[in-house]
Scaffold this motif. Sequence first.
Motif, short mmCIF file in Angstrom:
data_model
loop_
_atom_site.label_atom_id
_atom_site.label_comp_id
_atom_site.label_asym_id
_atom_site.label_seq_id
_atom_site.Cartn_x
_atom_site.Cartn_y
_atom_site.Cartn_z
N CYS A 202 47.97 42.61 40.38
CA CYS A 202 47.77 41.45 38.84
C CYS A 202 48.00 42.94 38.29
CB CYS A 202 46.67 41.21 38.86
SG CYS A 202 45.05 42.52 38.79
N GLN B 82 42.60 47.21 42.40
CA GLN B 82 42.38 47.17 43.71
C GLN B 82 42.97 46.94 44.88
OE1 GLN B 82 38.21 45.29 44.91
NE2 GLN B 82 37.23 46.15 42.44
N CYS B 83 43.13 45.18 44.64
CA CYS B 83 45.04 45.53 45.60
C CYS B 83 45.85 45.36 44.59
CB CYS B 83 44.97 43.71 45.93
SG CYS B 83 45.18 43.01 44.99
N GLY B 84 46.57 45.20 43.56
CA GLY B 84 47.20 46.02 42.61
C GLY B 84 47.90 44.88 42.39
N CYS C 202 42.36 38.18 37.49
CA CYS C 202 42.70 39.54 38.54
C CYS C 202 41.59 39.23 39.43
CB CYS C 202 42.45 40.93 37.84
SG CYS C 202 41.24 42.17 38.82
N ARG C 203 41.39 38.90 40.57
CA ARG C 203 40.55 38.85 41.35
C ARG C 203 40.11 39.00 42.20
NH1 ARG C 203 37.60 33.97 41.48
NH2 ARG C 203 37.53 32.59 44.04
N CYS C 204 40.48 40.61 42.36
CA CYS C 204 39.94 41.81 43.04
C CYS C 204 38.34 42.44 41.44
CB CYS C 204 40.71 42.54 43.27
SG CYS C 204 41.85 42.04 44.84
S1 FES Z 1 43.61 43.59 41.60
FE1 FES Z 1 44.26 42.28 42.79
S2 FES Z 1 44.36 40.41 41.48
FE2 FES Z 1 43.70 42.42 40.21
#
Ligand code: FES
Lengths: 792, 158
Positions: free
Chosen positions: B107, B103-105, B139-141
């Motif tokens: 990690c 998602q945010c990329g 990964c938080r997302c």
């Molecule tokens: S994609 Fe955002 S922390 Fe893994």
Amino acid sequence: MTTKLFGTKVPRVEDDRLLRGQGRYVGDVFSGQDALHAAVLRSPHAHARILDIDVEPVLDVEGVVAVYTYDDLEDAMGEPLPLLIPHPTLTHGRTQYALAKDEVNYAGEAVAFVVATDRYVAEDAVARIRVRYEPLPAVVGIAASRAAEHLVHDDVPGNVGARMEQHNGDAPAEIAKAPHTLTLDLDVERSACTPLEGRGVAARWDPDQQRLQVWSSTQTATGVRAAVAAKLGLDLRAVDVITPDVGGGFGVKINHPWPEELLVPLAAMRLGRPVSYVEDRREHFVASAHERAQVQHIEVGFDDEGRLLGLDVMFWHDHGAYTPYGLIVPIITSTQLLGPYKPRAYRVVFESIYTNTVIVTPYRGAGRPQGVYAMERTMDAIAAYLGKDRTEVRAVNFIQPDEFPYEHGLVFQDGRPLTYDSGDYPASLEKIKQLVGWDEFPQYRKEMAAQGRRVGIGLACYVEGTGVGPYEGAHVHIETSGKVKVATGLTSQGQGHQTVFAQLVADELGVRFEDVEVVTGDTRRMPYAVGTFASRAAVMSGSAIHLAAKRAKEKALRIAAEALEADVDDLEITDGVVSVKGAPGASISLGTVAVLSNPLRYAFDEASKSATQFAVGDPDKPPVAPGEEPGLEGKDFYSPERSTFASGMHAVIVETDPDTAEITILKYAVVHDCGHLINPMIVEGQIHGGVAQGVGGALYERMVYDENGQLQNASFMDFLMPYVSEVPETIDIDHLETPSPLNPLGIKGAGEAGVIPSAALFASAIEDAEGIEITAMPISPSDLFTLREEHR
Amino acid sequence: MSEELHEITLRVNGHDHAVAVPARRLLSDALRLDLGLTGTHVGCEHGVCGACTVLLDGAPTRACLMFAVSAVEAEITTVEGLSQPDGSLGPVQQAFKDCHGLQCGFCTPGFLTTITAGLEENPHPTRDEAREMVGGNLCRCTGYQNIVAAVLKAAELR
Ligand code: FES
Ligand code: FES
């Protein structure tokens, strides 16, 4: 006909660059350049008076360029940080200074700011600053705050920042005459967003243009821009804020301006050199924001069916040391608590109270998880009391599909009436029961019991106000190449906005998806915007982009109709080419339409020759028709009357180990209704991520403060964020699509949903497995073990 | 007090980079700030999140727990080195894209390097082994479900 992309699993355009390591996050902005780096000296005390700060030992550290304390801040910078969302009941709102003045109120509060040639040197210097503090008693936890034996702020009596009441009907009277009553006392502890990337800011002052450029890992570029301009005394026009790739937000990056968001630009201006600051993980724990902690007292009166007659809720919300984000979180708790239900009478009172701990601002869900926890624990308690199935008690209280729009008679977080736009809760309940196997569970429990295994099932329902105002805007520009450039002002933190917004534009304009490029969170491209929070991006910017694309399309068709000598109604656009329906020979590309839209004096290439003054135009008319503008662009804003309300239900089957009290998730099911889905892959990704955060919040994560206000677990070693081993292996997801009547696309927000019901859900399932009332969340195996001992 | 600089050569993704760094400079910072290879991310700087994972002679290593001067002997691979020679996405990268594994990329680079090494060792992981393979990265997302799917997909694509 170009295939419609709305509703399809279009792969993300963001991925390519992120997968190659070519993302550009705030910490990457000045990589390889000769930039300065900052570090912050933070208070080691939770509560203390600052007697003296000695920066002398720092000044001769080689590589140190500047050291600032409060005394170095002038004018507006010397004033407290803004209270972003004032409210009449926030009678005692307080905000911190960019650098502490005289007093610190949480361990981690910024005291001094060092700028040096690199971060290592800056940290060396920070360690040499000598501060003399006079420690004061720390107020930690809701109980201590309410007892008010000590005060966080001398001028805030009882540590109460705000007291707010809302009611609909006379709940105490209804409870008094109800056939049955119950009382519940509940607890939720602190957790936090903890995105993998912390906060960060970089800034450069351009002396030639007298212009400041700021990059921030923020959820609101326009908010940061306004704050920086106001605090540094600059014209808004002299400040650009650019949001680079952001490594997750989840709420913490909507608060602004953080001290560093002002201090970095200030240093960049004063020093005339680029300056960068990225917080480290410990700083994120002690100097960003937390959420969730509440103590709740609930009184409820109900009939033999479990129908809510009177619901009377009082809760205390721990907002930490300051209130920059106002009362948004407790207001959301107090209103969204109602979920899909319609009590005959409801009263809610909350106090938002000070403690000497890190500030509290919205974390994904933003007060909803606590509200859902209060309501769903109540539902379970009623079911247990009446000996009824938990789903039956919920069903008799549902707002019915024919009752929308449904007015609750309360005021929501956006200052507007709490009115649900649409939903179908009975249908959701049927789906979730199917999905999790609710009716088959008793049999399953028996089978498991025969093997000596203990299982429980839980269910939780929620309604989530999404897409709150005031507005978002969008600009769509069709270039002469036929490529489409789109800008919207809110920011992205991994939600795939560039993809879903491009889907909307490609659909509306009839252009190829690959030809659309979307920019978010850059004030140079769209200076009017609010930000990304409250699951509002798809609803707000999605709608604005759809409207802006429509405008661009209308203009394109007007120009094309003239060029093709056809009627606008006879035209269609496919793959970027406008043609007359049924006469494919008569066509013109959007790129050429863009050329024609801008009457030229000077040609710059072959295509543009056709727009020059001797080539086109009626010599008797002005080249740009009255009411028209040159260029093939569309701009529009979307500002809805009120929020749109998404909803959902989660169910879980857990197993608890009879000896170790370990809690294992056996099945996790989600029914989700966010109206029409633009990209189901992305929506499901949001649910997955939300559920993982919910599992963390329910079973693992908590902020452990000692009595002195020291955070004991400020690292990823000790704050137990789920790894893959802690999350459900699979999540069964089913969608219901009840469109919103409030926006042109019929969509509702989806970003926060996954996390909202978790605390309620796991409490319900563990209670079901154990037969012990669960009133405090999160719950760890050792908590459960202790509970069992107490109930022996 | 002036810091002593060490002239070292780091071999990253098949190229030699000469840099002068203080002894205490972390490999993660040297890669990111001195070499401009900002694909390697720093999420915790205490060895727990795995975002900074690079391959040292093929073995996943946390670049935030290592000094740049200690990495001189090694062949270092970062996320920037995972694409195919023709510039297209490598199998693990492609699998992440196909499975919506990011998602945010932030990690992601650490997962990509970790999995690249993991599949080298175990080219055909079971689902449980795939989970195990990414068990040390945060990964938080994404909630990890799609990351596990991407491990299995990458094994197919290799
Ligand atoms: S994609 Fe955002 S922390 Fe893994
Ligand atoms: S940054 Fe190295 S493990 Fe987290």
